[in-house]
Design a protein around this motif. Structure first.
Motif, PDB file in Angstrom:
ATOM      1  N   MET A  99      47.653  42.850  48.563  1.00 17.90           N
ATOM      2  CA  MET A  99      47.674  41.396  48.536  1.00 17.90           C
ATOM      3  C   MET A  99      46.308  40.881  48.078  1.00 17.90           C
ATOM      4  N   ASP A 100      46.247  39.584  47.769  1.00 16.12           N
ATOM      5  CA  ASP A 100      44.975  38.976  47.390  1.00 16.12           C
ATOM      6  C   ASP A 100      44.031  38.946  48.591  1.00 16.12           C
ATOM      7  N   LEU A 101      42.765  39.147  48.314  1.00 21.96           N
ATOM      8  CA  LEU A 101      41.760  39.108  49.372  1.00 21.96           C
ATOM      9  C   LEU A 101      41.528  37.662  49.808  1.00 21.96           C
ATOM     10  N   ASN A 102      41.660  37.433  51.106  1.00 24.29           N
ATOM     11  CA  ASN A 102      41.444  36.095  51.669  1.00 24.29           C
ATOM     12  C   ASN A 102      39.981  35.988  52.106  1.00 24.29           C
ATOM     13  N   ARG A 103      39.160  35.443  51.232  1.00 25.98           N
ATOM     14  CA  ARG A 103      37.723  35.365  51.523  1.00 25.98           C
ATOM     15  C   ARG A 103      37.409  34.308  52.587  1.00 25.98           C
ATOM     16  N   THR A 104      38.371  33.469  52.910  1.00 23.78           N
ATOM     17  CA  THR A 104      38.164  32.498  53.983  1.00 23.78           C
ATOM     18  C   THR A 104      38.132  33.188  55.344  1.00 23.78           C
ATOM     19  N   VAL A 105      38.890  34.256  55.467  1.00 24.32           N
ATOM     20  CA  VAL A 105      38.999  34.975  56.734  1.00 24.32           C
ATOM     21  C   VAL A 105      38.121  36.217  56.761  1.00 24.32           C
ATOM     22  N   VAL A 106      37.973  36.883  55.636  1.00 23.25           N
ATOM     23  CA  VAL A 106      37.263  38.172  55.584  1.00 23.25           C
ATOM     24  C   VAL A 106      35.808  37.950  55.166  1.00 23.25           C
ATOM     25  N   GLN A 107      34.897  38.411  55.983  1.00 28.13           N
ATOM     26  CA  GLN A 107      33.486  38.301  55.667  1.00 28.13           C
ATOM     27  C   GLN A 107      33.088  39.297  54.589  1.00 28.13           C
ATOM     28  N   PRO A 108      32.113  38.978  53.757  1.00 27.88           N
ATOM     29  CA  PRO A 108      31.572  39.970  52.820  1.00 27.88           C
ATOM     30  C   PRO A 108      30.875  41.094  53.586  1.00 27.88           C
ATOM     31  N   PRO A 109      30.763  42.276  52.970  1.00 32.83           N
ATOM     32  CA  PRO A 109      30.245  43.460  53.675  1.00 32.83           C
ATOM     33  C   PRO A 109      28.903  43.257  54.372  1.00 32.83           C
ATOM     34  N   GLN A 110      27.938  42.639  53.706  1.00 35.70           N
ATOM     35  CA  GLN A 110      26.616  42.508  54.314  1.00 35.70           C
ATOM     36  C   GLN A 110      26.648  41.600  55.535  1.00 35.70           C
ATOM     37  N   SER A 111      27.432  40.519  55.473  1.00 31.94           N
ATOM     38  CA  SER A 111      27.541  39.611  56.616  1.00 31.94           C
ATOM     39  C   SER A 111      28.238  40.300  57.785  1.00 31.94           C
ATOM     40  N   HIS A 133      39.440  46.287  52.089  1.00 29.58           N
ATOM     41  CA  HIS A 133      39.097  45.059  51.375  1.00 29.58           C
ATOM     42  C   HIS A 133      38.217  45.438  50.181  1.00 29.58           C
ATOM     43  N   ASP A 134      38.723  45.217  48.976  1.00 28.20           N
ATOM     44  CA  ASP A 134      37.976  45.514  47.754  1.00 28.20           C
ATOM     45  C   ASP A 134      37.435  44.189  47.199  1.00 28.20           C
ATOM     46  N   PHE A 135      36.119  43.999  47.304  1.00 29.77           N
ATOM     47  CA  PHE A 135      35.508  42.742  46.896  1.00 29.77           C
ATOM     48  C   PHE A 135      35.257  42.698  45.390  1.00 29.77           C
ATOM     49  N   ASP A 136      35.371  43.828  44.720  1.00 32.96           N
ATOM     50  CA  ASP A 136      35.238  43.840  43.267  1.00 32.96           C
ATOM     51  C   ASP A 136      36.552  43.407  42.613  1.00 32.96           C
ATOM     52  N   LYS A 137      37.675  43.984  43.082  1.00 27.61           N
ATOM     53  CA  LYS A 137      38.994  43.623  42.549  1.00 27.61           C
ATOM     54  C   LYS A 137      39.590  42.401  43.244  1.00 27.61           C
ATOM     55  N   ASN A 138      38.940  41.942  44.316  1.00 27.75           N
ATOM     56  CA  ASN A 138      39.421  40.783  45.065  1.00 27.75           C
ATOM     57  C   ASN A 138      40.823  41.032  45.644  1.00 27.75           C
ATOM     58  N   LEU A 139      41.012  42.234  46.208  1.00 26.10           N
ATOM     59  CA  LEU A 139      42.309  42.645  46.749  1.00 26.10           C
ATOM     60  C   LEU A 139      42.129  43.240  48.144  1.00 26.10           C
ATOM     61  N   THR A 140      43.209  43.182  48.910  1.00 24.02           N
ATOM     62  CA  THR A 140      43.286  43.836  50.218  1.00 24.02           C
ATOM     63  C   THR A 140      44.497  44.750  50.230  1.00 24.02           C
ATOM     64  N   ALA A 141      44.326  45.965  50.751  1.00 25.45           N
ATOM     65  CA  ALA A 141      45.433  46.917  50.882  1.00 25.45           C
ATOM     66  C   ALA A 141      45.645  47.234  52.359  1.00 25.45           C
ATOM     67  N   ILE A 142      46.910  47.193  52.778  1.00 24.84           N
ATOM     68  CA  ILE A 142      47.305  47.585  54.132  1.00 24.84           C
ATOM     69  C   ILE A 142      48.047  48.904  54.017  1.00 24.84           C
ATOM     70  N   VAL A 143      47.510  49.947  54.594  1.00 25.94           N
ATOM     71  CA  VAL A 143      48.076  51.290  54.462  1.00 25.94           C
ATOM     72  C   VAL A 143      48.726  51.686  55.781  1.00 25.94           C
ATOM     73  N   ASP A 144      50.052  51.825  55.749  1.00 30.18           N
ATOM     74  CA  ASP A 144      50.821  52.256  56.909  1.00 30.18           C
ATOM     75  C   ASP A 144      51.162  53.735  56.701  1.00 30.18           C
ATOM     76  N   LYS A 145      50.307  54.603  57.194  1.00 28.72           N
ATOM     77  CA  LYS A 145      50.496  56.035  56.983  1.00 28.72           C
ATOM     78  C   LYS A 145      51.654  56.589  57.798  1.00 28.72           C
TER      79      LYS A 145
END
Length: 263
Positions: A157-169, A137-149
């Motif tokens: 995809m776009d970062l869903n701030r409704t579901v994902v808490q900010p780092p400090q929280s 979760h990149d809170f600067d670019k407001n993006l989420t990456a799912i890496v399937d190695k």
């Protein structure tokens, strides 16, 4: 007839003693009063001995300087590692979840940027019907990456701030959980996404955090299925399979976010 006697203060040097003027010369030359001819080997002794001392001093000085350089490098490297460790938190999150009548638990490893609050990285195992993955979760670019190695794919995809808490929280929640704070079971929520376009060649605009994770994998942009389709949408022949489910992990203390990628 007059007899002269030598003065008592002008004594002749005893045999076998060196005069001050002859100090530093080889012994056989000094004992002869300086009259013996200085041979080539004697001159060699006079010249080489001070040079050898200077060389030893130089070697010692160089060794000391090298020691100082190694010590300074070790201190600097240790300080860098210490600062890097303070910049982020690395640990584990034990997650309890339920979906209808199904309940279970899993453990994800987490890395949180506690210094600047720029990113979160989760290593999520396979849960229910989802595949294991690394989620950034990149809170600067407001993006989420799912890496399937395992399959060599990266989905952005776009970062869903409704579901994902900010780092400090998120960090505060983990610390509370470690101290015995009660966190209720997380509820599973599911969403569908589709691939917006063919493989993305240039992923630099996604930022350093996503680039470092996705640079060696085929990268695709995702969009939710309830959003309008792009007219220029293309699908890669060698792209991911028709249906894939990924778990974005638990960061709210309430939800586990599953997404299903369809084509």
């Amino acid at each position: 007839m007059t007899i002269y006697k030598p003065k008592s203060g002008a004594e002749k040097p005893q045999k076998g003693t060196k005069t001050p003027a002859l100090e530093g010369l080889p012994e056989e030359v000094a004992l002869s009063g300086g009259k013996k001819k200085i041979t080539e080997s004697s001159a060699h002794l006079i010249i080489v001995t001070p040079a050898r001392r200077r060389r030893n001093h130089m070697i010692a000085a160089i060794a000391f300087l090298l020691f100082l350089c190694v010590a300074a490098f070790s201190f600097g490297f240790g300080l860098f590692i210490f600062r890097q460790m303070r910049r982020s938190y690395t640990g584990f999150c034990q997650v309890l979840y339920h979906e209808g009548a199904t309940a279970g638990q899993f453990q994800e490893s987490v890395e949180i940027d506690t210094a600047n609050g720029m990113y979160e990285k989760l290593h999520v195992p396979s849960v229910l019907d989802s595949k294991r993955s690394t989620v950034v979760h990149d809170f600067d670019k407001n993006l989420t990456a799912i890496v399937d190695k395992d399959r060599g794919n990266c989905f952005v995809m776009d970062l869903n701030r409704t579901v994902v808490q900010p780092p400090q929280s998120f960090y505060d929640l983990l610390i509370k959980a470690q101290s015995g704070y009660y966190i209720p079971d997380a509820e599973v929520i599911r969403e569908q996404y589709r691939i917006l376009e063919s493989e993305i060649e240039d992923i630099v605009p996604f930022g350093d955090y996503i680039y470092s994770e996705c640079q060696y994998f085929d990268t695709y942009r995702l969009v939710r299925v309830d959003e309008p389709r792009a007219m220029s949408r293309k699908r890669s022949v060698n792209g991911p399979h028709t249906r894939q489910v990924y778990n974005l992990g638990e960061t709210m203390g309430k939800y586990i976010h599953f997404i299903e990628i369809i084509q």
